[in-house]
Design an enzyme around this catalytic site. Structure first.
Site, PDB file in Angstrom:
ATOM      1  CG  HIS A 169     -27.306  27.274 -24.765  1.00 32.72           C
ATOM      2  ND1 HIS A 169     -26.734  26.808 -25.925  1.00 32.72           N
ATOM      3  CD2 HIS A 169     -28.643  27.346 -25.016  1.00 32.72           C
ATOM      4  CE1 HIS A 169     -27.679  26.616 -26.843  1.00 32.72           C
ATOM      5  NE2 HIS A 169     -28.848  26.933 -26.305  1.00 32.72           N
ATOM      6  CG  ASP A 205     -32.376  22.558 -27.125  1.00 33.20           C
ATOM      7  OD1 ASP A 205     -33.291  22.805 -26.323  1.00 33.20           O
ATOM      8  OD2 ASP A 205     -31.916  23.402 -27.927  1.00 33.20           O
ATOM      9  CG  HIS A 207     -30.803  26.338 -29.863  1.00 27.46           C
ATOM     10  ND1 HIS A 207     -32.054  26.275 -29.274  1.00 27.46           N
ATOM     11  CD2 HIS A 207     -30.856  27.315 -30.806  1.00 27.46           C
ATOM     12  CE1 HIS A 207     -32.837  27.199 -29.820  1.00 27.46           C
ATOM     13  NE2 HIS A 207     -32.143  27.837 -30.759  1.00 27.46           N
ATOM     14  CG  ASP A 294     -35.458  23.951 -29.010  1.00 31.44           C
ATOM     15  OD1 ASP A 294     -35.173  22.750 -29.001  1.00 31.44           O
ATOM     16  OD2 ASP A 294     -34.749  24.833 -28.483  1.00 31.44           O
ATOM     17  CE1 TYR A 333     -37.413  28.509 -25.163  1.00 28.85           C
ATOM     18  CE2 TYR A 333     -36.590  27.415 -27.139  1.00 28.85           C
ATOM     19  CZ  TYR A 333     -36.396  27.845 -25.836  1.00 28.85           C
ATOM     20  OH  TYR A 333     -35.205  27.611 -25.202  1.00 28.85           O
TER      21      TYR A 333
END
Ligand code: SP5
Ligand code: ZN
Length: 371
Positions: A169, A205, A207, A294, A333
């Protein structure tokens, strides 16, 4: 397989984040890297190594020097301002609206003086606190990523950088999403600089890797492909749509596949095939994989439905392209499965047989083993 890991990640353990309107414990905890480390250390297929030190140069090849300076100084500046909280977090952000209100001139575009303004100038969310050990941990994660890249340059078919904090990010002048320095982008640039030619990035990922996309947006030599939760519902909301394909020299060198809630193994693997087809022919033999776990069905932050066998299959299919792989840790997570899922992915990538978690054979190489 060579695995790089630094115990310095433990220096970064923010107590809080603000998530969905609640202040709570951070989901991005040191235990994440520890469970991955433990799962790999228990499997004789993996050899853990400390990273070698590379200084700031690799990070400065990707990030604005002002961001790097801020991250290095932030904690001391916060304390020097008399603040006593254990987590330095942004509470005011440089929204585009400020620029016009301030006249659109240079002052609106420069870093303010107060620590609270400085962090809002560089940071984009309320989940990415700076603590006393954050800078040292973030620097060590860069060393981990570059060391994994060096292992592949030295001939390894696949190496794993157990980076923490994660990186995808973080953009040139931007941090957030638990990320400070973009480990995967730094590894890719290091590979390009070492003469690897065009280096592809595959971001798995959950995201969207807004930072990585931004860094290479106008470059054709580092094509970026990502599978992720559709930004119409998923963080980071502002990027990751299929229409984002790069610009300038990088026009057509970005490939986004937003996916629906509940995406399971079959749909995910089909999307993976499309991404691998797209990447094939756009790189010269090395892929950097941003590997977040995730996407797992039980992940507390996300809404895909992948199972553990899909990770073995994904690693296996990525390696089957024939590319050499620099695999970089991102999110994930669900602590009880995180280590096992990473282990399965990497075993798939290494062409090792899939094993049941219960059937780990800790016996030394040469003796009878599972497989
Ligand atoms: C590296 C990485 O995985 N960073 C992810 C950062 C996510 N930060 C918070 C997302 C908040 C989304 N809230 C959605 C509520 C779902 N129940
Ligand atoms: Zn993520």
């Amino acid at each position: 397989m060579r695995v790089f890991h630094s115990p310095k990640h433990r220096l970064h353990e923010p107590a809080v984040e603000v998530f969905s309107g609640r202040t709570g414990p951070s989901w991005e905890v040191a235990a994440r890297a520890e469970v991955i480390r433990d799962a790999l250390a228990a499997d004789p297929a993996f050899v853990l190594e400390l990273p070698s030190e590379h200084g700031l140069e690799p990070a400065l090849a990707i990030h604005d020097a002002g961001l790097v300076r801020f991250l290095a100084e932030a904690w001391d500046a916060w304390r020097a301002a008399g603040e006593t909280s254990d987590a330095f977090m942004a509470d005011t952000f440089l929204h585009a609206g400020f620029r016009l209100a301030a006249g659109g001139g240079a002052a609106a575009l420069s870093e303010p003086h107060a620590p609270g303004g400085r962090i809002g100038y560089w940071c984009f969310d309320t989940a990415t606190a700076i603590t006393g050990g954050t800078w040292e941990a973030a620097r060590a994660a860069v060393d981990v990523a570059v060391s994994a890249a060096d292992a592949v340059l030295a001939g390894e078919p696949v190496a794993y950088g157990l980076c923490r904090p994660p990186g995808h990010h973080a953009g040139r002048s931007l941090f957030g999403g638990y990320c400070y320095l973009n480990n995967a982008a730094i590894a890719a640039e290091h590979l390009v600089g070492a003469g690897a030619g065009r280096v592809g990035i595959l971001d798995l990922d959950y995201h969207h890797g807004n930072g990585t996309q931004e860094v290479f947006w106008e470059r054709a030599d580092v094509p970026y492909a990502s599978l992720h939760g559709d930004p119409d519902r998923a963080y980071p909301y502002f990027t990751g749509r299929a229409g984002e394909t790069g610009a300038g020299a990088g026009a057509g060198a970005t490939f986004n596949q937003p996916l629906p809630a509940g995406t399971g193994d079959t749909a995910y693997l089909a999307a993976l095939e499309r991404a691998l087809d797209w990447l094939g022919g756009r790189h010269d033999g090395i892929l950097v994989v941003s590997l977040g776990m995730d996407t797992f069905g039980l992940d507390p932050l996300c809404d895909f439905a992948l199972t553990t066998p899909a990770y073995y299959e994904t690693g296996s299919r990525v390696a089957a392209t024939g590319a050499r792989l620099v695999v970089i840790a991102e999110g994930g997570y669900h602590l009880p499965t995180l280590g096992e899922n990473v282990r399965q992915w990497l075993r798939g990538a290494a062409g090792l047989p899939r094993v049941d978690s219960e059937a780990i054979d800790p016996a030394p190489a040469g003796s009878a083993s599972v497989g």
